[in-house]
Design an enzyme around this catalytic site. Structure first.
Site, PDB file in Angstrom:
ATOM      1  N   LYS A 116       0.835  -1.210   0.000  1.00  0.00           N
ATOM      2  CA  LYS A 116       0.000   0.000   0.000  1.00  0.00           C
ATOM      3  C   LYS A 116       0.866   1.256   0.000  1.00  0.00           C
ATOM      4  O   LYS A 116       0.634   2.203  -0.744  1.00  0.00           O
ATOM      5  CB  LYS A 116      -0.903   0.027   1.238  1.00  0.00           C
ATOM      6  CG  LYS A 116      -2.204  -0.684   1.076  1.00  0.00           C
ATOM      7  CD  LYS A 116      -3.296   0.247   0.544  1.00  0.00           C
ATOM      8  CE  LYS A 116      -4.465  -0.502  -0.047  1.00  0.00           C
ATOM      9  NZ  LYS A 116      -5.181  -1.314   0.939  1.00  0.00           N
ATOM     10  N   LYS A 214      -1.714  -9.857  -9.078  1.00  0.00           N
ATOM     11  CA  LYS A 214      -3.023 -10.346  -8.606  1.00  0.00           C
ATOM     12  C   LYS A 214      -4.137  -9.388  -9.061  1.00  0.00           C
ATOM     13  O   LYS A 214      -3.903  -8.182  -9.188  1.00  0.00           O
ATOM     14  CB  LYS A 214      -2.949 -10.528  -7.087  1.00  0.00           C
ATOM     15  CG  LYS A 214      -3.776  -9.606  -6.281  1.00  0.00           C
ATOM     16  CD  LYS A 214      -3.657  -9.801  -4.819  1.00  0.00           C
ATOM     17  CE  LYS A 214      -3.825  -8.405  -4.214  1.00  0.00           C
ATOM     18  NZ  LYS A 214      -3.972  -8.301  -2.828  1.00  0.00           N
ATOM     19  N   LYS A 217      -8.560  -4.358  -6.899  1.00  0.00           N
ATOM     20  CA  LYS A 217      -9.346  -3.146  -7.139  1.00  0.00           C
ATOM     21  C   LYS A 217      -8.441  -1.951  -7.440  1.00  0.00           C
ATOM     22  O   LYS A 217      -8.858  -0.993  -8.072  1.00  0.00           O
ATOM     23  CB  LYS A 217     -10.197  -2.815  -5.908  1.00  0.00           C
ATOM     24  CG  LYS A 217     -11.358  -3.752  -5.661  1.00  0.00           C
ATOM     25  CD  LYS A 217     -12.060  -3.379  -4.352  1.00  0.00           C
ATOM     26  CE  LYS A 217     -12.832  -4.538  -3.762  1.00  0.00           C
ATOM     27  NZ  LYS A 217     -13.216  -4.349  -2.355  1.00  0.00           N
TER      28      LYS A 217
HETATM   29  P1  AMP Z   1     -10.915  -6.651  -0.180  1.00  0.00           P
HETATM   30  O1  AMP Z   1     -11.612  -6.113  -1.361  1.00  0.00           O
HETATM   31  O2  AMP Z   1      -9.480  -6.283  -0.107  1.00  0.00           O
HETATM   32  O3  AMP Z   1     -11.657  -6.360   1.091  1.00  0.00           O
HETATM   33  O4  AMP Z   1     -10.926  -8.222  -0.359  1.00  0.00           O
HETATM   34  C1  AMP Z   1     -12.061  -9.015  -0.122  1.00  0.00           C
HETATM   35  C2  AMP Z   1     -11.700 -10.483  -0.142  1.00  0.00           C
HETATM   36  O5  AMP Z   1     -11.303 -10.885  -1.461  1.00  0.00           O
HETATM   37  C3  AMP Z   1     -10.514 -10.860   0.766  1.00  0.00           C
HETATM   38  O6  AMP Z   1     -10.796 -12.081   1.417  1.00  0.00           O
HETATM   39  C4  AMP Z   1      -9.363 -10.998  -0.184  1.00  0.00           C
HETATM   40  O7  AMP Z   1      -8.373 -11.870   0.301  1.00  0.00           O
HETATM   41  C5  AMP Z   1     -10.064 -11.561  -1.411  1.00  0.00           C
HETATM   42  N1  AMP Z   1      -9.318 -11.258  -2.650  1.00  0.00           N
HETATM   43  C6  AMP Z   1      -8.962 -10.037  -3.095  1.00  0.00           C
HETATM   44  N2  AMP Z   1      -8.299 -10.128  -4.274  1.00  0.00           N
HETATM   45  C7  AMP Z   1      -8.243 -11.467  -4.573  1.00  0.00           C
HETATM   46  C8  AMP Z   1      -7.706 -12.214  -5.684  1.00  0.00           C
HETATM   47  N3  AMP Z   1      -7.089 -11.604  -6.694  1.00  0.00           N
HETATM   48  N4  AMP Z   1      -7.830 -13.551  -5.640  1.00  0.00           N
HETATM   49  C9  AMP Z   1      -8.462 -14.183  -4.613  1.00  0.00           C
HETATM   50  N5  AMP Z   1      -8.998 -13.532  -3.562  1.00  0.00           N
HETATM   51  C10 AMP Z   1      -8.902 -12.185  -3.532  1.00  0.00           C
END
Ligand code: AMP
Ligand code: TRP
Length: 348
Positions: A116, A214, A217
């Protein structure tokens, strides 16, 4: 009192959900909920989203959008406690308590934190960053971003969470929570349970435009959003980076692009990758991509409709989330008394 193990996870309302969020987390939330084996809590991590300093109107919109995602995908307030993190006021007490057991150095070592912090730099600058420069940037960083894993540990421990479905980018944060539990229990007596991560077979989906990164967002160009319209899905999949050659075969090293698309197809269809390879033996990338685009579009067709309908009636969303937040707050109010007593913080 429920004897089912507590399962908890949250997602930040930082924008539209992509296929990585879905295959790594959200799809699993629904399956785990429907298994009936757990007492489930799912929440909108709006306080975590604040670390990115969003504009108020964006955050407000994203909170509703994520709540609609939760409900449209099948999270059910009759089966799970679905709530909003910022409405749990005792969470702040627990976060503070846990922060007093946390060495700052542990937080500064977190990979997600470092990523970040470095996001603001150009890739070329990132690679050759010196320790001095890094420290200088850290000093300017908002404290919330540093404390992020402490708040996340509080989220889990507040409800005695034992199982936490997440993607693999959250494993280090979970390990940190486990360390805190051991530290706390050793010093103050058995109070918390060490939470375990639950991962899907897609714990790290890669980006469509660059399969070495990866899907995230923070890099929207490589994302397939679960509420994308059919036409957009088709365009994005057609222009997804593929590899030299023409064979539809899983090979992470030689064919990272096609392999990632195979992972998506397998994740959504439930078919093993080997079966998909067989089905597309002799077919070219174009045919495979068209078939994947149709699958993605069909898979989320009902979801898109439900989400749009839910967003037409924000009062309905509010009612559900308010009720869930009240339930979660009740559990938190009880737990915080136990925690404070252990610490010697009882009311005199
Ligand atoms: P966040 O949007 O960061 O709150 O992520 C929400 C959930 O999605 C979390 O459990 C992350 O670990 C999962 N996540 C985010 N990006 C990925 C990805 N590229 N592949 C698999 N899981 C993901
Ligand atoms: N940090 C998580 C993410 O970015 C979101 C989150 C906050 C979370 N608190 C949590 C996930 C507690 C699981 C449990 O995805």
């Amino acid at each position: 009192m429920s004897v089912k193990p507590v399962l908890i996870s949250g997602i930040q309302p930082t924008g539209r959900l992509h296929l990585g969020n879905y295959l790594g987390a959200l799809k699993n939330f629904v399956e785990l909920q429907n298994s009936g084996k757990y007492q489930c809590y799912f929440f909108i991590a709006d306080l975590h989203a604040l670390t990115e300093n969003p504009a108020a109107e964006d955050l407000r919109k994203n909170i509703y959008s994520l709540a609609a995602d939760f409900l449209a995908v099948g999270l059910d307030p009759k089966k799970s406690i679905i709530f909003q993190q910022s409405q749990i006021k005792f969470l702040q007490d627990l976060k503070w308590i846990l922060s007093t057991l946390t060495p700052v150095s542990e937080l500064l070592r977190m990979t997600a934190f470092k990523e970040k912090v470095l996001q603001a730099l150009k890739p070329s600058e990132r690679e050759k960053i010196t320790k001095e420069k890094f420290d200088e940037i850290v000093e300017q960083t908002n404290f919330g971003l540093i404390e992020y894993p402490v708040l996340m540990a509080a989220d889990i421990l507040m409800y005695d969470g034992q199982l936490v479905p997440v993607g693999n980018d959250q494993l280090q944060h979970l390990e940190f929570a486990r360390t805190l539990v051991r530290k706390f229990n050793r010093k103050f007596g058995q109070t918390f349970i060490e939470p375990k991560a639950l991962m899907t077979s897609t714990p790290r989906l890669m980006s469509l435009d660059d399969p070495s990164k990866k899907m995230s967002k923070s890099r929207p160009t490589g994302c397939l959003f679960i509420d994308d319209e059919s036409k957009t899905i088709e365009e994005k999949i057609k222009s997804a980076v593929t590899d030299s050659g023409s064979e539809v075969r899983y090979d992470e090293k030689e064919k990272p692009g096609i392999s990632n698309l195979l992972v998506i197809m397998s994740g959504l269809s439930g078919q093993p990758i080997t079966a998909i390879e067989k089905e597309f033996a002799g077919a070219n990338y174009g045919k495979f991509k068209q078939s994947l685009a149709n699958l993605v579009s069909d898979h989320f067709a009902i979801f898109r409709k439900k989400k749009a309908a839910l967003l037409q009636k924000p009062a309905g969303i509010k009612k559900i989330i308010d009720a869930g937040s009240k339930k979660a707050a009740k559990v938190a109010a009880k737990k915080i008394i136990e925690i404070k007593e252990k610490l010697g913080l009882q009311k005199i």
